[in-house]
Design an enzyme around this catalytic site. Structure first.
Site, PDB file in Angstrom:
ATOM      1  CD  GLU A 223     -16.319  17.510 -29.663  1.00  0.00           C
ATOM      2  OE1 GLU A 223     -15.381  17.957 -28.974  1.00  0.00           O
ATOM      3  OE2 GLU A 223     -17.386  17.098 -29.181  1.00  0.00           O
TER       4      GLU A 223
ATOM      5  NE  ARG B 164      -3.107  22.228 -27.559  1.00  0.00           N
ATOM      6  CZ  ARG B 164      -4.106  21.417 -27.185  1.00  0.00           C
ATOM      7  NH1 ARG B 164      -3.958  20.704 -26.089  1.00  0.00           N
ATOM      8  NH2 ARG B 164      -5.205  21.331 -27.874  1.00  0.00           N
TER       9      ARG B 164
ATOM     10  CE  LYS C  93     -12.089  22.576 -30.636  1.00  0.00           C
ATOM     11  NZ  LYS C  93     -12.765  21.331 -30.996  1.00  0.00           N
TER      12      LYS C  93
END
Length: 774
Positions: free
Chosen positions: A32, A263, A273
């Site tokens: 994104e 991850r 983020k």
RNA sequence: UCCGGCGUCGUCCAAGGGCAGGACGCGGGACUUUGAAUCCCAGAAUCGUGGUUCGAAUCCACGCGCCGGAACCA
């Protein structure tokens, strides 16, 4: 030859071999555009693009931009830069989820028409209340019973912007009582009167991730949709969306499948983020490309190379459990790469004047100095040496002098001899102090080349520069951004864990050959580390250097061990806090859970193994099969229990026992064969697998295939001898004391006989042979 | 509490019924005009308990632990 092997690659190879998806392989990297990519994205990029490259597929770059309030064009560029910088190429395959909204809308209409979606006008709070909790089922929204026509009309109105934000959403009609919260009629589209960075205000409704993602994957023809572990619960919805929208019927579309992997987490930094944004916007760092950040832009500016990052991603592997990788590994691969490409030069970070009394002020000696150490080959075309001026006034590292050195010190000290790198050996003959008592200057003389004992006493070599010729530079030294292994652990504010000394700027003096250094140049400052000439800050004449990574410092480590107090908390050896998935303590040894009365009765009656009794008691069908088998043959009950409750059930997985073409008669026959010693347990398992697949009589199968147990010593002995003869390395290992290989040799005999050998006898014979041979 | 996922050296990853292996880190040594690099050596693990098996890290059962899930974020 790509050797990297992990469960994802294995899965893909298997799919390819099976001809799944028509033998096609399409992956995608789907960020994104709402922040700068970081080292965690690099793992995903390397996986998705790497897999496609290795296995003959292609990888798309797709921007998952369905949230107008957070996304921005500049992030699109940052993401593209990062992918390219890492050495990957999406070719023509760049997609935006926002380009698919029209098709997504059409698919939604189909959903509504078929009764698989409806418009819900609950307020957000009511919506939440309706959904229930993880512990209790939700209940239906009034909108659930709305007619398709009515929902369709409302949905069109939503699109036309006739309703305010939050007034209504389009929801999937799935199951409000599902234990998987994602399936409790999740929202598919919501109203958002906000400007989208690409679409402007042409859309007033925006689809949500769980709707967009599977559909974009399918529409692009993605075969393997790789994502991180936190989406495991979303997979059911992913499949639902693809199935119910019937998207796979569209030209070029595929029924893509999602697979999750862990991850990347790194110690002493943050990767989310949100937290990165906080650091940037709060002014705690200089921007997204601050060299202390784990962002790719920051790492690049600091001096990391794409090669090092790719190597790192390969070495950490891909697995399914959460893990925190030690930064030491990252730094190791970095140094490995940097060593190959960085010429060695001299520079003094914190200068201390040293006057060479033996050299007249007018003298100037130019020395030849190699750029590369013996064990590093100069890159093709790179210069191999440069000239280095030696003069009376030198600058050395302040840290390299100690008036009262600790034991083992090899550097400058009163009266001590040290070697000046590439030049000569000097002896300290005087220490000049300022009025405050601090060392202001060192006086030294060159040691005569003939003075063998003085030469030999020079144990250390230090770097230096000629004061007159040196070029100034601003050098930035970085330490880890956070002083805690897991910043913000336990819910505390990560900012509290910031390392106040993560950046130190010093005015350094470098050897004159560096006067012409250009932004982007890299080199090693001997004994200090690897540096990159900063691309952003090095103007004409002003050199700015970023230390990419320091050299390992065995001396400092040793000192720290001797005196841990002397070092800051941060510089201390990295030690990850205990924790993570493995801290599962071993509770005090505990009794096995007690059997239920029914199971206990069963166990007592038939002398069953407790686990088997439990399984039979819990499954009436299995229990019935057990009783019938018992009645059908004469095998011992305990053994029957093991075969029914253990071996058979293992083959069952989720199916019911009645679906197998194996009944009590066959089972009784099989167990009797094993019990009588006619076949081995291994053969028994094999036979069971076979008849579970295609039915038939165990006895007939055994006869047809000649599966009878080999328990005849005279027959087995030569086989053992032969196997041992063919397993020379294993035998040698046994001879050298590794008793464990005996098991492997038994295994080899078992394989050689197709599982028919009497294992106990085989083990005995193997041992006999080995001992005889010794 | 329910659902899903996961437990192998300090860390990351292998071995998927038959030798628990590699890398990083740590420790020791050799070498050294970078206390670097390189080379060598050592130490170091199958969450627990039962069961099945000649043989279990691997299969089964029961536990325990950790992570994720109740955004109109992705």
């Amino acid at each position: 030859m790509p050797d990297a092997t992990d469960f994802v690659r294995e899965l893909i190879r298997a799919d390819l071999a099976a001809g799944k998806h028509g033998g096609a392989l399409v992956t995608r990297f789907p960020p994104e555009p709402n922040g700068f990519p970081h080292i965690g994205h690099a793992k995903s990029i390397c996986l998705n693009f790497g897999v496609a490259r290795e296995l003959g597929g292609r990888c798309h770059l797709r921007f998952d931009d369905s949230n107008p309030t957070t996304e921005d064009e500049r992030y699109v560029r940052a993401l593209e830069d990062a992918v390219r910088w890492l050495g990957f190429d999406w070719g023509e395959r760049r997609y935006f989820a926002s380009d698919t909204f029209e098709r997504l809308f059409e698919l939604s209409v189909g959903l509504i028409e078929r009764g698989d979606a409806y418009v819900c006008t609950l307020t957000e709070d009511d919506f939440r209340a309706c959904r229930g909790t993880v512990g209790e089922a939700g209940h239906p929204s009034p909108g659930r019973s709305r007619s398709a026509e009515e929902s369709l009309r409302l949905f069109q109105e939503m699109r036309r912007g006739e309703h305010p934000d939050g007034a209504m959403v389009l929801r999937a009609r799935i199951d409000m009582a599902s234990p998987n919260m994602k399936l409790r009629d999740p929202p598919l589209w919501r109203i958002r009167h906000a400007a989208h960075y690409r679409l402007g205000t042409s859309w007033r409704i925006f689809p949500l991730y769980d709707f967009v993602h599977p559909l974009c994957d399918a529409l692009e023809g993605v075969t393997h949709s790789l994502c991180t572990l936190e989406f495991e619960n979303n997979r059911a919805l992913y499949d639902w969306v693809i199935e119910k929208t019937q998207v796979a019927r569209l030209p070029g579309a595929r029924r893509s499948e999602q697979t999750e992997f862990a991850r990347l987490e790194l110690g002493y930094t943050v990767m989310s983020k949100r937290k990165l944004l906080e650091l940037v916007e709060g002014g705690h760092v200089s921007g997204w490309d601050d060299p202390r950040l784990p962002t790719l832009a920051g790492m690049r500016r600091r001096g990391y190379t794409p090669e090092a990052i790719r190597e790192f991603c390969e070495r950490i592997g891909v697995a399914k459990h959460n893990s925190v990788v030690d930064v030491a590994l990252l730094e190791h691969v970095l140094r490995e790469d940097l060593s190959r490409r960085s010429p060695r030069v001299l520079g003094v970070l914190r200068p201390l004047r040293l006057t060479l009394e033996s050299l007249p002020a007018t003298d100037e000696r130019w020395l030849d100095a190699p750029y590369w150490p013996q064990d590093v080959a100069a890159p093709a075309g790179a210069p191999t040496t440069r000239r280095l001026p030696l003069s009376r006034e030198l600058l050395v590292e302040r840290e390299d002098f100690d008036a009262a050195p600790p034991p083992g010190w090899r550097r400058l000290a009163p009266g001590a001899c040290v070697r000046l790198r590439h030049a000569c050996v000097v002896r300290v003959v005087g220490v000049v102090r300022d009025e405050g008592g601090d060392v202001a200057e060192l006086r030294a003389v060159e040691v005569d080349e003939a003075d063998a004992s003085a030469l030999a006493s020079a144990k250390g070599t230090i770097h230096w520069v000629s004061a007159r010729h040196a070029v100034p530079a601003e050098v930035r030294l970085y330490d880890r951004l956070f002083s805690a292994p897991e910043p913000g652990a336990g819910g505390r504010d990560p900012l509290l864990d910031l390392n106040p000394r993560s950046l130190e700027v010093v005015s350094a003096r470098l050897e004159p050959s560096l006067g012409g250094a250009a932004p982007g140049d890299r080199f090693q400052l001997e004994r200090h580390g690897y540096f990159l000439v900063d691309e952003a800050c090095s103007g004409a004449g002003a050199l700015a250097l970023n230390r990419t990574v320091a050299l390992k410092d065995g001396w400092a480590r040793e000192q720290a061990r001797r005196d841990p107090e002397a070092r800051g908390p941060v510089a201390a050896p990295a030690r990850r806090a205990a924790g993570g998935a493995r801290s599962g303590g071993a509770p005090a040894a505990r009794e096995v859970a007690p059997l239920s009365p029914a199971a206990e009765a069963l166990r007592a009656e038939h002398d069953l193994a407790p686990d088997d009794a439990r399984a039979l008691a819990a499954d009436s069908e299995l229990h019935a099969l057990f009783s019938a088998t018992l009645a059908a043959g004469r095998a011992r009950a305990r053994l029957v229990g093991t075969w029914v409750a253990g071996e058979l059930r293992a083959r069952l997985a989720d199916r019911a026992a009645s679906t197998l073409p194996v009944g009590a008669t066959e089972l009784a026959e099989l167990v009797a064969l094993v019990d009588a010693g006619a076949i081995t347990a291994a053969t028994g398992r094999e036979v069971l697998a076979e008849i579970a697949r295609s039915g038939g009589s165990p006895r007939a199968l055994v006869e047809a295939r000649g599966l009878a147990k080999i328990s005849d010593r005279a027959r087995l002995d030569p086989i053992v001898a032969q196997v041992l003869g063919e397993s020379e390395p294993l035998v040698a290992r046994f001879r050298s004391g590794n008793a464990g290989v005996a098991g492997a040799l038994v295994g080899a005999v078992m394989r050689a006989t197709g599982g028919r050998a009497d294992a106990e006898l085989a083990a005995l014979l193997v041992r006999e042979h080995l001992e005889r041979g010794a």
